[in-house]
Design an enzyme around this catalytic site. Structure first.
Site, PDB file in Angstrom:
ATOM      1  N   SER A   1      50.395 -25.396  88.032  1.00  0.00           N
ATOM      2  CA  SER A   1      49.795 -26.833  88.401  1.00  0.00           C
ATOM      3  C   SER A   1      48.546 -26.924  87.841  1.00  0.00           C
ATOM      4  O   SER A   1      47.766 -25.989  87.816  1.00  0.00           O
ATOM      5  CB  SER A   1      49.979 -26.881  89.700  1.00  0.00           C
ATOM      6  OG  SER A   1      48.911 -26.213  90.450  1.00  0.00           O
ATOM      7  N   ASP A   2      47.990 -28.182  87.507  1.00  0.00           N
ATOM      8  CA  ASP A   2      46.650 -28.368  87.315  1.00  0.00           C
ATOM      9  C   ASP A   2      46.196 -28.354  88.672  1.00  0.00           C
ATOM     10  O   ASP A   2      46.621 -28.370  89.835  1.00  0.00           O
ATOM     11  CB  ASP A   2      46.663 -29.910  86.841  1.00  0.00           C
ATOM     12  CG  ASP A   2      45.073 -30.014  86.057  1.00  0.00           C
ATOM     13  OD1 ASP A   2      44.280 -29.277  86.244  1.00  0.00           O
ATOM     14  OD2 ASP A   2      45.152 -30.986  85.141  1.00  0.00           O
ATOM     15  N   TRP A   3      44.811 -28.334  88.615  1.00  0.00           N
ATOM     16  CA  TRP A   3      44.080 -28.036  89.857  1.00  0.00           C
ATOM     17  C   TRP A   3      43.932 -29.189  91.073  1.00  0.00           C
ATOM     18  O   TRP A   3      43.451 -30.173  90.578  1.00  0.00           O
ATOM     19  CB  TRP A   3      42.529 -27.838  89.350  1.00  0.00           C
ATOM     20  CG  TRP A   3      42.176 -26.348  89.150  1.00  0.00           C
ATOM     21  CD1 TRP A   3      41.328 -25.507  89.870  1.00  0.00           C
ATOM     22  CD2 TRP A   3      42.953 -25.428  88.280  1.00  0.00           C
ATOM     23  NE1 TRP A   3      41.365 -24.212  88.870  1.00  0.00           N
ATOM     24  CE2 TRP A   3      42.318 -23.942  88.296  1.00  0.00           C
ATOM     25  CE3 TRP A   3      44.102 -25.475  87.402  1.00  0.00           C
ATOM     26  CZ2 TRP A   3      42.689 -23.092  87.425  1.00  0.00           C
ATOM     27  CZ3 TRP A   3      44.556 -24.516  86.660  1.00  0.00           C
ATOM     28  CH2 TRP A   3      43.842 -23.326  86.647  1.00  0.00           C
TER      29      TRP A   3
ATOM     30  N   ALA B   1      47.086 -30.613  91.606  1.00  0.00           N
ATOM     31  CA  ALA B   1      47.906 -31.347  91.145  1.00  0.00           C
ATOM     32  C   ALA B   1      49.229 -31.155  92.005  1.00  0.00           C
ATOM     33  O   ALA B   1      50.228 -32.000  91.879  1.00  0.00           O
ATOM     34  CB  ALA B   1      48.324 -31.235  89.728  1.00  0.00           C
TER      35      ALA B   1
END
Length: 883
Positions: free
Chosen positions: A296-298, A300
């Site tokens: 995951s993006d931070w 997200a």
């Protein structure tokens, strides 16, 4: 005992679960009545598991299986869950397996160098590297950056960036990618991924997918800017466009063996990117046969069980919001597996994918390098756990990892500079009598090259954009200092006015006899969490910053030999001055990195050949046909961004609406355009058909989902150990109590069963039918069959040695298709006057195929097809038919 209920917080957000007739279809303008008539992302389950026979992954799979089969449930959860923001030394860390000697993996930005470090290099922005059109330079870039990350102890490099692709010219992070054409971006990405992973570091291709603007990418960020929305933006894309445009470069990343893919913040067809089963399960893992792990993006991640079964494998940085100490996974994932909400095989597959990627790049547990830096302080000593300010020790060891990379950086930035205009042979300079430099962009930031956090300002030379995709400069050579050194060497008189606003001083300088005036101007952008002069990541206009247009017009009004150098993140409006006869030369120098001054000096004096534009230069922002969505358009709900233009972005759009040079809205400088130091003639086009086997859809089934067990029904085995001191805010896999599932999870709304909220098939581990277009490492292997080989002769008819960048375009034919699309290119270096060289390019089945939404497969249509070869998307002297 076995728990019968599930963890809350693991619920579903904005996902419709009724199964359409075609579970992989993302039909154009599809609408779902249960979702208020908004674009709809269909469910695709179960999440595909690894293929032990995937080419190139066989050995890594065996090593991962041997390792993961030894792990306990807690250890598997530990390596999938981040320890929390600032929980350790890297921007992202997962827990380790101390029992088997594996420290927690370290994830670190980014796409142009190491963020939050020291004694590392600051490479050119990817958009500048892309402008070289040189695959070998991109491969070297990947290896050099990978080696720097490796030597700092980093396991996963958060790059390269493939999304945004560059749908809108004002997108804030367009500069993090190599260019706006899907084919070109894919070719460059494949080369970079190979380089990174050959250096022994896992590459992470990001951001998957359709992450094309900064506005509204996160609802919380948008709320902070005063926008009253409750959900993040939804990028609404039809199935054909998704395959032919936005997913295309990710295919090349997967084909190159990339170990990790980062899912994006925004929604795709109203389902969040990190829990979108259609894109993660259906497209990335199912159709493309991606064998690595999805990160995951931070922040997200929006759900727990839902994101797990939708294909997420690692959550970053681990906490639901920074520094809360609360996670959707961690102990919640432990409990979800114990109570049957998340199937055991899904956790096993998460761990397998992570460890297989780790082993694939040549790492072993025994040789894992130590992390020798801290992201959170430049001092030698600091906290090992900065969020809680615990465990004071040496955290920085000042390890210099730069090697001889400055030479590569300087060469790339020079060869990525594009010569857009060169009248009267104004360039290259040859020991001019007097050089007068004007502009803030030629000088330094008085606060130092790293004076603005994450480069969130524009002071002095613009050598990189802003945001998480930046690096710390070890030094920054300004144009003023490098040009002055060259002038001293040549015996040239040299003066500069390093401001855009000291016009009286500048006029007095550039109006003097024999002055060669060089004007430096800039435009910047970056990630949305930083607002620079009203630019909330995305640019608010397409003009040069700091009155750059006026500066150019003022200087050229009094100086007949005005050379313009632009350090910009993308195209800017040049209409007011580009054809002024006093403007004798125009250079786009992009974002050159630490060697900014040296690289532009090398081009101005002809020491290297320039590159080609990786985007089109339209006359104004309206000419591109698409723009950033700057205001919410769906009340408090998710802003809706419909990609109704389909494949028609950048040069494909211009070719459709303004195919001729004199047409209204035609580009001033087209995609692929760039002057060289010489003239070249293209002749002798030869098209040779090949005879591959007829295309066969993939058939058969997967193996059943492997599961390695090692679980106990006794909750007491999963509670926090008495001999471990709990670190505040640190994310652990342990349960708080063994008394009950509700108490263990800390969930007030605990009680739903998996069957009540997980979609049909989400927990099915039986063999699954293969998709017709599927195959490991990018899809059906026959897509890479060579259909034609194209050859052309290129002759240097000028008087100087120079590089040439031949480009091959193909018409796929048929109604509603672009006039032509890029399908081949090369950079042929150092062609001598009178010398002829051969440009050879292969056209694959994939290159000639369209996505068919009915058969859910790639097809070559019966429409007539042509091939063009030339020096830009609009200068194509050679044309032939494909039989």
């Amino acid at each position: 005992m076995r728990l019968e209920s599930s963890v809350l917080a693991l619920g579903l957000i904005h996902v419709a679960w009724s199964t359409p007739a075609d579970p992989l279809s993302l039909p154009k303008q599809a609408r779902n009545d249960s979702n208020d008539g908004l674009a709809y992302s269909p469910p695709v389950y179960p999440s595909p598991w690894m293929d032990p026979n995937a080419q190139g992954w066989e050995e890594a799979y065996i090593k991962a299986r041997d390792f993961v089969s030894q792990l306990t449930l807690l250890e598997k959860v530990n390596i999938t869950t981040g320890v929390g923001w600032m929980g350790e030394r890297c921007v992202g860390n997962v827990g380790g397996v101390p029992r088997l000697g594996l420290r927690g993996l370290c994830m670190q930005d980014g796409p142009l160098g190491i963020r939050f470090s020291d004694y590392n290099s600051a490479f050119p922005g990817a958009i500048t590297a892309g402008a070289t059109f040189s695959k070998h330079l991109l491969r070297d870039r990947g290896f050099n950056m990978g080696s720097e990350h490796r030597d700092k102890g980093i396991d996963v490099m958060l790059g390269p960036a493939l999304g945004p692709l560059g749908r809108m010219p004002l997108g804030g992070r367009d500069w993090e990618g190599f260019g706006v054409d899907p084919y070109m971006l894919g070719q460059m990405t494949g080369a970079v991924v190979e380089g990174i992973q050959n250096a022994g570091v896992v590459a992470c291709a990001k951001h998957y997918i359709a992450n094309e603007q900064e506005h509204f990418r996160q609802s919380g960020e948008a709320t902070g800017y005063g926008f009253d929305i409750a959900e993040s933006l939804s990028a609404n894309i039809d199935d054909k466009t998704m395959h032919e445009v936005y997913n295309w470069p990710f295919v090349d990343a997967v084909h190159a063996g990339v170990g990790s893919v980062m899912c994006s913040y925004q929604q795709i067809n109203n389902s969040y990117g990190c829990q979108n089963s259609a894109t993660l399960n259906g497209l990335l893992k199912g159709e493309l046969g991606f064998q690595g792990f999805v990160m995951s993006d931070w922040q997200a991640q929006h759900t727990g069980a839902a994101s797990a079964v939708a294909g997420l494998d690692m959550t970053m940085p681990g906490d639901t919001s920074f520094n809360t100490g609360v996670s959707y996974w961690g102990s919640n994932l432990t409990l979800a597996v114990l109570n049957g909400t998340v199937p055991e095989y899904r956790l096993d597959d998460m761990a397998m994918r992570i460890m297989a990627s780790y082993f694939k790049v040549g790492r072993t547990v025994e040789t894992q390098p130590e992390i020798n830096f801290s992201s959170w302080t430049r001092q030698t000593f600091g906290y090992l756990h900065p969020a809680s300010e615990e465990n004071w020790q040496q955290v920085n060891f000042q390890v210099d990892v730069r090697g001889n990379h400055a030479h590569h950086i300087r060469e790339t930035a020079a060869k990525g500079t594009v010569l857009l205009k060169n009248n009267y042979d104004a360039l290259p300079l040859k020991k001019p009598k007097f050089v007068a430099v004007v502009g803030d962009d030629a000088g330094p930031n008085i606060a130092g090259p790293n004076g603005c956090s994450d480069r969130g300002c524009l002071q002095g030379v613009n050598a990189m954009g802003w945001g998480s995709g930046t690096s710390e400069f070890p030094y920054l050579i300004t144009p003023d200092s490098a040009l002055q050194q060259q002038a001293i060497q040549d015996g040239t008189r040299y003066e500069s006015v390093l401001s855009n606003y000291e016009w009286d001083k500048a006029k007095a300088l550039v109006s003097q006899p024999d002055a060669t005036a060089i004007v430096f101007v800039a435009a910047d952008s970056g990630e949305g969490y930083l607002n620079v002069d009203g630019n909330m990541g995305d640019r608010k206009n397409m003009t040069l910053w700091k009155n750059g247009n006026d500066l150019i017009k003022n200087v050229s009004s009094v100086n007949p030999n005005t050379i313009v150098v632009m350090h910009t993140v993308g195209p800017v409006e040049v209409t007011e001055w580009y054809d002024n006869p006093n403007v004798t030369a125009i250079l786009w120098a992009g974002l050159p990195g630490q060697e900014a001054g040296n690289s532009i000096t090398d081009i101005l004096y002809g020491k290297h050949s320039p590159g080609r534009s990786p985007f089109s230069w339209g006359p104004n922002r309206e000419s591109y046909g698409v723009d950033v969505l700057y205001k919410p358009n769906n009340g408090k709900g998710a802003p809706q961004q419909d990609f109704t233009e389909g494949a028609f972005i950048d040069y494909r759009h211009f070719d459709k609406v303004a195919p001729n040079k004199g047409d209204e809205g035609a580009p001033i400088y087209e995609y692929g355009f760039g002057l060289s130091w010489s003239a070249f003639e293209y002749t002798d086009l030869v098209i040779t058909p090949r005879s591959p086997q007829p295309y066969q859809p993939t058939v058969g089934q997967t193996i059943a989902a492997p599961s390695f067990g090692n679980y106990s029904d006794d909750l007491n085995e999963y509670t926090f150990p008495d001999d471990i001191r709990r670190i505040d805010q640190f994310i652990y896999p342990y349960l708080d109590t063994a008394e009950s599932g509700e108490a263990a999870s800390g969930d007030r709304n605990y009680g739903s069963t998996a069957e009540e909220f997980l979609p049909a098939g989400a927990t099915d581990g039986s063999p699954q039918p293969l998709k017709a277009a599927s195959g490991a490492n990018g899809g059906n292997r026959q897509l890479w069959d060579v259909m034609y080989e194209v050859q052309a002769t290129i002759t240097n008819t000028g008087a100087a040695m120079s590089d040439e960048v031949p480009q091959l375009y193909v018409s796929l034919g048929g109604e509603g298709e672009p006039v032509r699309v890029l399908r081949g290119f090369d950079r042929i270096e150092r062609i001598a006057p009178g010398q002829s060289v051969q440009f050879i390019s292969q056209i694959t089945r994939r290159d000639l195929s369209n996505w068919d939404t009915v058969s859910q497969n790639w097809v070559i249509t019966d429409a007539p097809k042509q091939v063009w070869v030339g020096s830009s998307s609009r200068n194509l002297p050679l044309v032939g038919n494909l039989q």
